[in-house]
Design a protein around this motif. Sequence first.
Motif, PDB file in Angstrom:
ATOM      1  N   GLU A   1       0.514  -1.220   0.441  1.00  0.00           N
ATOM      2  CA  GLU A   1       0.093  -0.214   0.658  1.00  0.00           C
ATOM      3  C   GLU A   1       1.179   1.074  -0.285  1.00  0.00           C
ATOM      4  O   GLU A   1       0.597   2.021  -0.056  1.00  0.00           O
TER       5      GLU A   1
ATOM      6  N   GLY B   1     -12.861   1.121  11.929  1.00  0.00           N
ATOM      7  CA  GLY B   1     -11.098   1.249  12.384  1.00  0.00           C
ATOM      8  C   GLY B   1     -11.183  -0.705  12.468  1.00  0.00           C
ATOM      9  O   GLY B   1     -10.312  -1.752  13.691  1.00  0.00           O
ATOM     10  N   LYS B   2     -12.520  -1.688  12.273  1.00  0.00           N
ATOM     11  CA  LYS B   2     -12.500  -3.188  12.686  1.00  0.00           C
ATOM     12  C   LYS B   2     -11.328  -3.712  11.685  1.00  0.00           C
ATOM     13  O   LYS B   2     -10.611  -4.732  12.812  1.00  0.00           O
ATOM     14  N   THR B   3     -11.529  -3.273  10.881  1.00  0.00           N
ATOM     15  CA  THR B   3     -10.708  -4.744  10.039  1.00  0.00           C
ATOM     16  C   THR B   3      -9.552  -4.046  10.291  1.00  0.00           C
ATOM     17  O   THR B   3      -8.275  -4.698  10.474  1.00  0.00           O
TER      18      THR B   3
ATOM     19  N   GLY C   1     -15.768   2.101   8.928  1.00  0.00           N
ATOM     20  CA  GLY C   1     -14.253   3.336   9.193  1.00  0.00           C
ATOM     21  C   GLY C   1     -14.265   3.482  10.427  1.00  0.00           C
ATOM     22  O   GLY C   1     -13.394   4.046  11.314  1.00  0.00           O
TER      23      GLY C   1
ATOM     24  N   LYS D   1      -6.151  -6.533  11.431  1.00  0.00           N
ATOM     25  CA  LYS D   1      -4.613  -5.916  10.313  1.00  0.00           C
ATOM     26  C   LYS D   1      -3.833  -6.268  11.109  1.00  0.00           C
ATOM     27  O   LYS D   1      -2.091  -6.871  10.990  1.00  0.00           O
TER      28      LYS D   1
HETATM   29  P1  ADP Z   1     -13.642  -0.664   8.963  1.00  0.00           P
HETATM   30  O1  ADP Z   1     -13.347  -2.002   8.654  1.00  0.00           O
HETATM   31  O2  ADP Z   1     -14.230  -0.179  11.019  1.00  0.00           O
HETATM   32  O3  ADP Z   1     -14.810  -0.203   7.767  1.00  0.00           O
HETATM   33  P2  ADP Z   1     -10.671   0.129   8.325  1.00  0.00           P
HETATM   34  O4  ADP Z   1     -10.179  -0.725   9.759  1.00  0.00           O
HETATM   35  O5  ADP Z   1     -11.483  -0.564   6.776  1.00  0.00           O
HETATM   36  O6  ADP Z   1     -12.450   0.257   8.888  1.00  0.00           O
HETATM   37  O7  ADP Z   1     -10.561   2.056   8.297  1.00  0.00           O
HETATM   38  C1  ADP Z   1     -10.436   2.452   9.514  1.00  0.00           C
HETATM   39  C2  ADP Z   1      -9.878   3.912   9.135  1.00  0.00           C
HETATM   40  O8  ADP Z   1      -8.333   3.874   8.408  1.00  0.00           O
HETATM   41  C3  ADP Z   1     -10.788   4.306   7.147  1.00  0.00           C
HETATM   42  O9  ADP Z   1     -11.000   5.998   7.933  1.00  0.00           O
HETATM   43  C4  ADP Z   1     -10.190   4.651   6.189  1.00  0.00           C
HETATM   44  O10 ADP Z   1     -10.339   4.834   5.866  1.00  0.00           O
HETATM   45  C5  ADP Z   1      -8.835   4.358   7.355  1.00  0.00           C
HETATM   46  N1  ADP Z   1      -7.770   3.307   5.676  1.00  0.00           N
HETATM   47  C6  ADP Z   1      -7.857   2.327   6.151  1.00  0.00           C
HETATM   48  N2  ADP Z   1      -6.697   1.433   5.227  1.00  0.00           N
HETATM   49  C7  ADP Z   1      -5.803   2.388   4.973  1.00  0.00           C
HETATM   50  C8  ADP Z   1      -4.715   2.638   4.369  1.00  0.00           C
HETATM   51  N3  ADP Z   1      -4.402   1.409   3.717  1.00  0.00           N
HETATM   52  N4  ADP Z   1      -4.793   3.928   4.032  1.00  0.00           N
HETATM   53  C9  ADP Z   1      -4.933   4.833   5.339  1.00  0.00           C
HETATM   54  N5  ADP Z   1      -6.141   4.683   5.745  1.00  0.00           N
HETATM   55  C10 ADP Z   1      -6.782   3.664   5.830  1.00  0.00           C
END
Ligand code: ADP
Length: 600
Positions: free
Chosen positions: A124, A393-395, A391, A399
């Motif tokens: 990324e 922060g779950k994923t 958004g 990670k």
């Molecule tokens: P959820 O799984 O709860 O929908 P994510 O953990 O995917 O949320 O994302 C949390 C926040 O981090 C979001 O605002 C998203 O845009 C941001 N985000 C996710 N991946 C990246 C990345 N690789 N670089 C920058 N920001 C990211």
Amino acid sequence: MFKKNKEKSSGTSIAVKTLKYFIPIAWKLHKGYFFVSLLKTIVDAVQPFVSIIVSPLIIAELLGERNIEKLILYTAVIAVGSNLLSLAGSQLGVIIEKYSEKFDNYFSVQMGRRVMEMDFQHTEDKRALDQVEAANTGMSWYSGGVVGICSPFFEMISNILKILGSVTLIAVYAPVLFLITAVVVAVKVFVTNKTNKIEIEAHKGLSKLNRVFGYYGFTLTDFRYGKDIRLYGAGDMMLGKWNSVTHEQISHWAKRANSELPWDHVSNGFGVARDIASYLYLGILVLTGSITIPVFTQMLSAGSAFQSSMSALLWNVQNIVKRTNYAYEYIKLMEYPAAIEKGSRHVKNIDHTIEFRNVSFTYPNTDVKVLDGVSITLHQGEHLSVVGLNGAGKTTFVKLLCRLYDPTDGEILLDGIDIKEYDYSEYMNIFSPVFQDFRLFAFSINENIILDNVNDAQNNVDGIIEQVGLKEKVDSLEKGSGTMLFKSFDENGIEPSGGEQQKIAIARALYKKAPVVILDEPTAALDPVAEYDIYRHFDTLVGGKTAIYISHRLSSCKFCDRIAVFSEGRIKEYGTHEELVEIDGGVYSEMFRAQARYYN
Ligand code: ADP
């Protein structure tokens, strides 16, 4: 003009480093390449001298005795000798081409392996992606790979032999010709040096453009994007973007060509001056009776051979520097610094406890805290449901657990020890994740499930296929689970639906038999019946494993032991379903009520 290369190492030191890196590998892989190249070098060096030495003899014979036998003999020596040597040169060239293919294959595979094993974070990161592109192009058409780097060496030897031969002839009859040619060669050295620098800088700037260009090319010709492109009428927009990158590329090249042009004019001007001076000098020598006409022609050929070999020698040296500088991008990729710390501690074969201790996280190159002081403990066999709005922060939480990124603050512990201390692959082995953006390959269903984890008999795969609700589908296929996915390489391959793809991805996770299963929105693409089926069998599917289950559908929370409600990077609520629905005005109870309306 292109900007100066800011890198500290000079072109020459990079060349030395690159050669030290590649030559031992190439020698180990195919020693034959070096022997064949040496033979070709000798053949190439001898070839021009057949004509240089024998042609004046023909002229002398024509001007003198005109002995037919001698004339036939000389002509035959030139015709046969030259042609045989040229034939041998081409034949050896073909063998070298084959070695070149072999080397290219080897290094492409190494590069593929490196990219697959790079820290996920790099996938990324724009700089890392540009480095992959620079290595790819640098190691292929820009440098010509290992053969492209080594061939100037062999050509150098051949050119030195040619120079020695021609200089010896010139020194005897027309020493000033040596001086005239030397001046022109010196100018060419200077000019080529300038243009090479321009070219290398241009290549650096082009890496990003090439990557963007490649992306549009790939997207526009990939059928999988076809639906969206057609239905959203995105074709013109995509072509427009592609076009604009193409223009940028063209203007980049044009800039390079314009920068090189004045230097080309200088070089050509000196070439013309050399011709005039040489003819003048040799003409005077003939008129004053210092040399004969056959020697005059011999000097012209020797002079040309000297100049072309000198220029070629110079080109060889600069080519070594230039090509090794391109190929150096490969070494940079191979030595790309790791994004995360890796330890060597072994993961114990015990029931695992996972603990997030005050973990915060900000994505690289951003300044938003995506996780903010998250603390949670998960014991072996516990099933945790992670919920929250998009958004939240779950994923990211998952990670970090899977070490795709390291926390910015706080620590994650496995069995009481910071996960950074563990051997990376041993640690990764305890997880079976299914991410939202999982990928299936154009392999068979079986291969997609087993991947590299061959650990059991086919029975096991069949059992899992049944558990995830794919049995009926697989049984309906002529080749069963041996059926290929997608039509990329097999016209009988199937195009699985989104739900089927998700089931295969879940089967892959279960097959791995890792003690911790992570399912990120695993049922998003499933219809309600299939979803219900997965829920119903959830305990059988996940068994005594620890499970982290991210889902928008709160009905899934009922069969998890605990629920963590994420909101703005924090765990806002934590408890059982029964506890959380009771919280008045709570995030969970609100979400549950909103969804219950649809389910009721
Ligand atoms: P959820 O799984 O709860 O929908 P994510 O953990 O995917 O949320 O994302 C949390 C926040 O981090 C979001 O605002 C998203 O845009 C941001 N985000 C996710 N991946 C990246 C990345 N690789 N670089 C920058 N920001 C990211």
